[in-house]
Design a protein around this motif. Structure first.
Motif, short mmCIF file in Angstrom:
data_model
loop_
_atom_site.label_atom_id
_atom_site.label_comp_id
_atom_site.label_asym_id
_atom_site.label_seq_id
_atom_site.Cartn_x
_atom_site.Cartn_y
_atom_site.Cartn_z
N ASN A 85 0.91 -1.22 0.21
CA ASN A 85 0.18 -0.10 0.11
C ASN A 85 0.98 1.22 0.05
O ASN A 85 1.85 1.22 0.93
N ALA A 86 0.34 1.98 -0.71
CA ALA A 86 1.40 3.56 -1.09
C ALA A 86 1.13 4.35 0.45
O ALA A 86 2.15 5.02 0.45
N LEU A 87 0.08 4.30 0.93
CA LEU A 87 -0.25 5.22 1.97
C LEU A 87 0.75 5.20 3.11
O LEU A 87 1.43 6.24 3.48
N PRO A 88 0.92 3.87 3.63
CA PRO A 88 2.10 3.87 5.08
C PRO A 88 3.51 4.20 4.28
O PRO A 88 4.13 5.03 4.90
N ALA A 89 3.85 3.88 3.09
CA ALA A 89 5.05 3.96 2.55
C ALA A 89 5.32 5.65 2.53
O ALA A 89 6.40 6.02 3.00
N VAL A 90 4.50 6.33 2.14
CA VAL A 90 4.69 7.94 2.09
C VAL A 90 4.78 8.45 3.13
O VAL A 90 5.59 9.23 3.65
N GLY A 163 1.50 -14.10 -4.19
CA GLY A 163 1.23 -14.26 -5.38
C GLY A 163 2.55 -15.08 -6.06
O GLY A 163 3.60 -15.14 -5.50
N ALA A 164 2.59 -15.14 -7.36
CA ALA A 164 3.61 -15.65 -8.27
C ALA A 164 4.78 -14.71 -8.39
O ALA A 164 5.89 -14.83 -7.90
N GLY A 165 4.40 -13.47 -8.93
CA GLY A 165 5.25 -12.44 -9.21
C GLY A 165 5.48 -11.38 -8.18
O GLY A 165 4.96 -11.46 -7.13
N LEU A 166 6.11 -10.49 -8.65
CA LEU A 166 6.27 -9.27 -7.70
C LEU A 166 5.14 -8.49 -7.74
O LEU A 166 4.31 -8.23 -8.98
N PRO A 167 4.59 -8.23 -6.63
CA PRO A 167 3.17 -7.51 -6.59
C PRO A 167 3.44 -5.97 -7.08
O PRO A 167 4.43 -5.45 -6.71
N PRO A 168 2.38 -5.30 -7.52
CA PRO A 168 2.30 -3.91 -7.78
C PRO A 168 2.10 -3.15 -6.71
O PRO A 168 1.53 -3.60 -5.50
N VAL A 169 2.64 -1.77 -6.62
CA VAL A 169 2.39 -0.86 -5.40
C VAL A 169 0.79 -0.47 -5.95
O VAL A 169 0.27 -0.39 -6.84
N THR A 170 0.02 -0.39 -4.66
CA THR A 170 -1.41 -0.20 -4.88
C THR A 170 -1.86 0.96 -3.88
O THR A 170 -1.17 1.16 -2.83
N LEU A 171 -3.02 1.55 -3.89
CA LEU A 171 -3.55 2.30 -2.96
C LEU A 171 -4.78 1.72 -2.83
O LEU A 171 -5.79 2.01 -3.51
N PHE A 172 -5.04 0.87 -1.97
CA PHE A 172 -6.50 0.19 -1.57
C PHE A 172 -6.98 -0.34 -2.82
O PHE A 172 -8.07 -0.11 -3.12
N GLY A 173 -6.26 -1.07 -3.80
CA GLY A 173 -6.40 -1.93 -4.80
C GLY A 173 -6.24 -1.02 -6.25
O GLY A 173 -6.28 -1.67 -7.23
N LEU A 174 -6.01 0.29 -6.18
CA LEU A 174 -5.44 0.78 -7.48
C LEU A 174 -4.19 0.84 -7.72
O LEU A 174 -3.33 1.10 -6.86
N ASP A 175 -4.01 0.52 -8.93
CA ASP A 175 -2.56 0.30 -9.28
C ASP A 175 -1.79 1.81 -9.55
O ASP A 175 -2.35 2.30 -10.24
N MET A 176 -0.69 1.59 -8.77
CA MET A 176 0.06 3.05 -8.74
C MET A 176 1.08 3.21 -9.78
O MET A 176 1.70 4.46 -10.04
N ALA A 177 0.94 2.40 -11.03
CA ALA A 177 1.87 2.46 -11.90
C ALA A 177 1.29 3.28 -13.11
O ALA A 177 2.37 4.11 -13.65
N GLY A 178 0.08 3.42 -13.27
CA GLY A 178 -0.36 4.20 -14.33
C GLY A 178 -1.24 5.42 -13.92
O GLY A 178 -0.61 6.21 -13.20
N TYR A 179 -2.39 5.66 -14.57
CA TYR A 179 -3.04 7.04 -14.33
C TYR A 179 -3.41 7.16 -12.80
O TYR A 179 -3.33 8.20 -12.43
#
Ligand SMILES: Nc1ncnc2c1ncn2[C@@H]1O[C@H](COP(=O)(O)OP(=O)(O)OP(=O)(O)O)[C@@H](O)[C@H]1O
Ligand SMILES: [Mg+2]
Lengths: 383, 257
Positions: A85-90, A163-179
Motif C-alpha cells: 500500500n502506498a499510503l504507509p510508504a509515503v 502471489g507468483a510474481g512481484l506485486p504492484p504498488v497499490t492504493l487500496f486496490g488501485l494500481d499506482m503504476a499508471g494514471y
C-alpha cells in the motif's frame, strides 16, 4: 476563505485545476503519459518544499537530494516489510526524512550563507557515499534497493497468499503504476501546495521572510531564529522525503544516485528558473526541467527532419544539424542557455517574466480604454 | 548610588571593551534610573554605539557586566535580552526591507505576544486583527499611516528610523535604547519625534538616548553622560554638563579633528 485569504484561495483553485487537467493540456506538448506526469507532480512537490526553505528564509541548501533518497529507501522498505500500500510508504517517508532533516539541519544551521550551503552539500555527499558503502545492508549498494520474491510484507501476507510474481504498488486496490499513480501524486502535490500557501500567509511565514530580510533584526526583535530556520529546514526536508517516497510509489526502486549532488543542484535550478519565493514559480521550474530532460532529450535528427519536412532538402540539411545540437543529448545545452537568459534578464524567474507581460498588457488596456474600446475587448476575448 | 526613591533599571558595571589594540570602552560605569531619559553624548568614535552593542548582546564585553532589572544580561542572546524588555533603535536603521511597513511593526508585536518562537504556521496572518490594529496604531503614532503597505526598504532614511521606533514602541519595552533617533530627519520630523518621546516618557518608559543634536538632548534628557575616547568624562543633569569645562574641551577637540 476561512482557510486562505481570497486571493490565495483563487490561485490555489486554479493551481489544482491545472494539475488535475494535466492529462489534457500536456497532449499538444507530447507529454501526457503517466510516467512524465508523475514526475511533474513529484518534482513540483519537491520544488514547492524547497522554496519554503530557500524562498522564504533565504537559506540555500545543496543537500536536499539526501532527503529525497531517504524518502525513497524508506518507502521501498515499507513495501518490503509491511505492505504494498502506498499510503504507509509515503507516511514513513515523510517521518524518516523529517528526522534526518532534523539532524542535518541542526548541525548545518549553526552557520549561514555559503557555509550553510557547503555543510548541507557535505552531509548529502556523505549520505550518498554511505548509501554506496557502509549502509549496503539497508540500501543494497550499487544495485539499488528493489522488491524481491522473498520480502516478508507482513501486513499483506497476513490477509492473502503470496502471489507468483512481484506485486504492484497499490492504493487500496488501485494500481499506482499508471494514471491512478498520477492522480495520487497530483492530489498530494495539491495538498502540499496548499500547505505551502498556508505557511506563506501565516505569522510563521512572515517570520521566515523576516529572517531572509534581516536576521539580526529578528534577534533584536526578540525572535530566536534558530528554531524558525530549523522548522523550515525540516518541513522542506519532509517535502523532499515525500517526493522521494512518491518516486518509489510510481516505481518501487531506490538507488543512491538519487542522493547525488547533481540531484540537489537540480532542485535549486528549478526554483531559480521558476521564481524564488513565489508560489507557482518553483512548480513551473520543475515542470520545465522535467519536460526538457524527458521530452527534449528524446528528440533526434530523424524527428527534426520530419518536423522540417516541408522545407527543401538543402535548407533541411542546413537547419537540422544546428538544431540537433540543442536537442537529444544536447538538451542540457538548451536548458543551460535558458537558465542563463532567465538569471540575467529575469532575476525573479519566469514568474517575473509573466508578471511583466501582464503589467504591460494591463498598461496597454488602460491606454486603449481612452481611444478605442472595441478592439481591446476583442483582444481580451481572444486570450 | 540609587536612592530609595529611584530604582536602577540598567547598570553597566565596570565594562571594558577592547578591539585588538583599541580600547573602545574603558571602565564604564553607568546607572540608568527607572522612568528617566538618560542621554549619552560624545564626539564621533567615542564608543557610544559600542556601549549599546554591549547592552543588547551584539558584543560581549572584554570584562565587566551589564545588569538589567536585577538580571545579569552579559552573555545572553539578543533575543533573550529583548524578551525581558530591552528594545533598540539602531544608528543605521535595522528594518525588514522586503516587508511592508505594517509587517515590520507586526513582527515585534508577535515576538512580544508569542515569545521567541512559536510554530503557528497554520494560522492566518490576515486574521490576526488585534496585532494588526495595534501595529496600525503605533504606525499612526509615528506619523506614517499613509505608508502602511509600502515596502520598508523604499522609505527615506528618516522614515526608516521612525518605523524602527514604532517597531520598538509596540513592544512596550521597559528600556528603550535609541542610537541617534533623529539623524537624517527634517527639523519638523525631529520635533514630532521629540514630542513622541516625551509622550512615552509620561508612560514611564526608561530610555537611553544617544544624540548629536544638542537641541534634542537638552529638551529631553534628565541626565547626561559624556563619553570621550571610551571613558565617561562627565555626568549629571543637563545644566551641570553644559557648564563642565571637560565637556567643552572634548567637544571642541572633537570638532577640530
Ligand atoms: N566591532 C568592532 N570591531 C572593531 N572596532 C570597532 C567595532 N565597533 C566599533 N569599533 C571601533 O570602536 C570605536 C567606537 O565606535 P562607536 O561606533 O561605538 O562610536 P560612536 O561613539 O557610536 O561614534 P559615532 O558618533 O560616529 O556613531 C571606533 O573607533 C570604532 O571604529
Ligand atoms: Mg554610533
Amino acid at each position: 476563505m476561512l482557510l486562505l485569504p481570497k486571493k490565495e484561495l483563487i490561485t490555489f483553485l486554479i493551481f489544482a485545476l491545472v494539475v488535475l487537467t494535466m492529462p489534457i493540456w500536456l497532449i499538444p506538448f507530447g507529454g501526457a503519459y503517466p510516467g512524465l506526469m508523475q514526475k511533474f507532480a513529484i518534482f513540483g512537490l519537491m520544488a514547492v518544499g524547497f522554496n519554503i526553505l530557500f524562498g522564504l528564509t533565504g537559506y540555500l541548501s545543496f543537500g536536499h537530494a539526501a532527503f529525497l533518497g531517504v524518502g525513497s529507501y524508506t518507502a521501498v522498505w515499507s513495501f518490503k516489510l509491511l505492505t504494498m500500500n502506498a499510503l504507509p510508504a509515503v507516511i514513513f517517508a515523510i517521518i524518516f526524512s523529517g528526522l534526518f532533516a532534523l539532524a542535518i539541519g541542526y548541525v548545518s544551521l549553526r552557520r549561514s550563507g555559503i557555509y550553510f550551503s557547503i555543510l548541507t552539500l557535505a552531509f548529502a555527499q556523505m549520505s550518498y557515499n554511505l548509501a554506496y558503502s557502509v549502509l549496503t545492508p539497508i540500501t543494497n549498494g550499487e544495485t539499488g534497493l528493489a522488491l524481491t520474491l522473498q520480502d516478508p510484507r507482513v501486513l499483506d501476507l497476513a490477509f492473502a497468499e503470496r502471489g507468483a510474481g512481484l506485486p504492484p504498488v497499490t492504493l487500496f486496490g488501485l494500481d499506482m503504476a499508471g494514471y491512478w499513480g498520477f492522480y495520487f501524486t497530483a492530489v498530494i502535490l495539491i495538498i502540499g501546495y496548499f500547505i505551502a500557501q498556508k505557511i506563506a500567509v501565516s505569522p510563521f511565514g512572515m517570520m521566515l521572510k523576516g529572517i531572509k530580510s534581516n536576521q539580526n533584526r529578528m534577534g533584536y526583535t526578540g525572535f530566536n531564529t534558530k528554531p524558525y530556520t530549523l522548522a523550515a529546514f525540516v518541513i522542506s526536508g519532509m517535502y523532499a522525503g515525500l517526493a522521494g517516497g512518491l518516486l518509489a510509489v510510481t516505481d518501487p526502486l531506490a538507488g543512491a544516485e538519487r542522493m547525488q549532488w547533481t540531484a540537489s543542484g537540480e532542485v535549486v535550478l528549478m526554483v531559480v528558473l521558476g521564481g524564488i519565493g513565489t508560489m507557482f514559480g518553483p512548480v513551473l521550474g520543475a515542470w520545465i526541467i522535467e519536460y526538457f530532460s524527458n521530452i527534449f532529450s528524446a528528440i533526434n535528427e530523424g524527428i527534426l527532419h520530419d518536423v522540417f519536412g516541408f522545407l527543401p532538402t538543402s535548407v533541411q540539411d542546413f537547419i537540422v544539424p544546428i538544431l540537433a545540437l540543442f536537442v537529444g543529448e544536447g538538451w542540457e545545452l538548451t536548458l543551460g542557455l535558458m537558465f542563463m537568459l532567465v538569471v540575467i534578464f529575469l532575476p525573479g524567474g519566469l514568474i517575473e517574466g509573466y508578471r511583466r507581460i501582464m503589467a504591460r498588457l494591463g498598461g496597454d488596456r488602460e491606454n486603449g480604454k481612452s481611444d478605442a474600446k472595441q478592439p481591446v475587448a476583442e483582444k481580451a476575448e481572444d486570450e | 548610588m540609587s536612592t530609595a526613591k529611584h530604582n536602577t533599571v540598567l547598570h553597566v558595571a565596570d565594562v571594558h571593551m577592547r578591539f585588538g589594540g583599541l580600547h573602545a570602552l574603558a571602565d564604564i560605569d553607568l546607572e540608568v534610573e527607572e522612568g528617566k531619559i538618560h542621554a549619552i553624548i560624545g564626539p564621533n568614535g567615542a564608543g557610544k554605539s559600542t556601549l549599546l552593542n554591549v547592552c543588547v548582546g551584539r558584543l560581549a564585553p572584554t570584562s565587566g557586566a551589564v545588569v538589567f532589572d536585577g538580571q545579569v544580561i552579559t552573555g545572553m542572546k539578543p533575543h533573550q535580552i529583548n524578551q525581558i524588555g530591552v528594545a533598540r533603535v539602531f544608528q543605521t536603521p535595522e528594518i525588514f526591507a522586503e516587508l511592508s511597513v505594517l509587517e515590520n511593526v507586526m513582527a515585534p508585536a508577535f515576538a512580544k505576544r508569542d515569545g521567541a518562537f512559536k510554530l503557528n504556521f497554520m494560522k492566518n496572518l490576515a486574521r490576526e486583527s488585534e496585532i494588526r490594529e495595534e501595529a496600525e496604531h503605533f504606525i499612526e503614532d509615528v506619523g506614517m499611516k499613509a505608508e502602511l503597505e509600502t515596502p520598508a526598504g523604499s522609505l527615506s532614511r528618516g522614515d526608516k528610523r521612525r518605523l524602527e521606533l514604532a517597531m520598538c514602541l509596540i513592544q512596550h519595552p521597559k528600556l528603550l535604547l535609541l542610537d541617534e533617533p533623529t539623524a537624517g530627519m527634517s527639523r519638523h520630523d525631529t520635533n514630532t519625534t521629540i514630542e513622541l518621546l516625551k509622550k512615552i516618557k509620561e508612560r514611564g518608559m526608561t530610555k537611553v538616548i544617544i544624540e548629536h543634536d544638542m537641541h534634542v538632548v537638552f529638551s529631553l534628557a534628565d541626565k547626561i553622560s559624556v563619553l570621550a575616547q571610551g571613558r565617561i568624562i562627565a555626568e549629571g543633569d543637563p545644566e551641570t554638563v553644559r557648564n563642565d569645562p571637560e565637556v567643552k574641551k572634548a567637544y571642541l577637540g572633537g570638532a577640530h579633528e
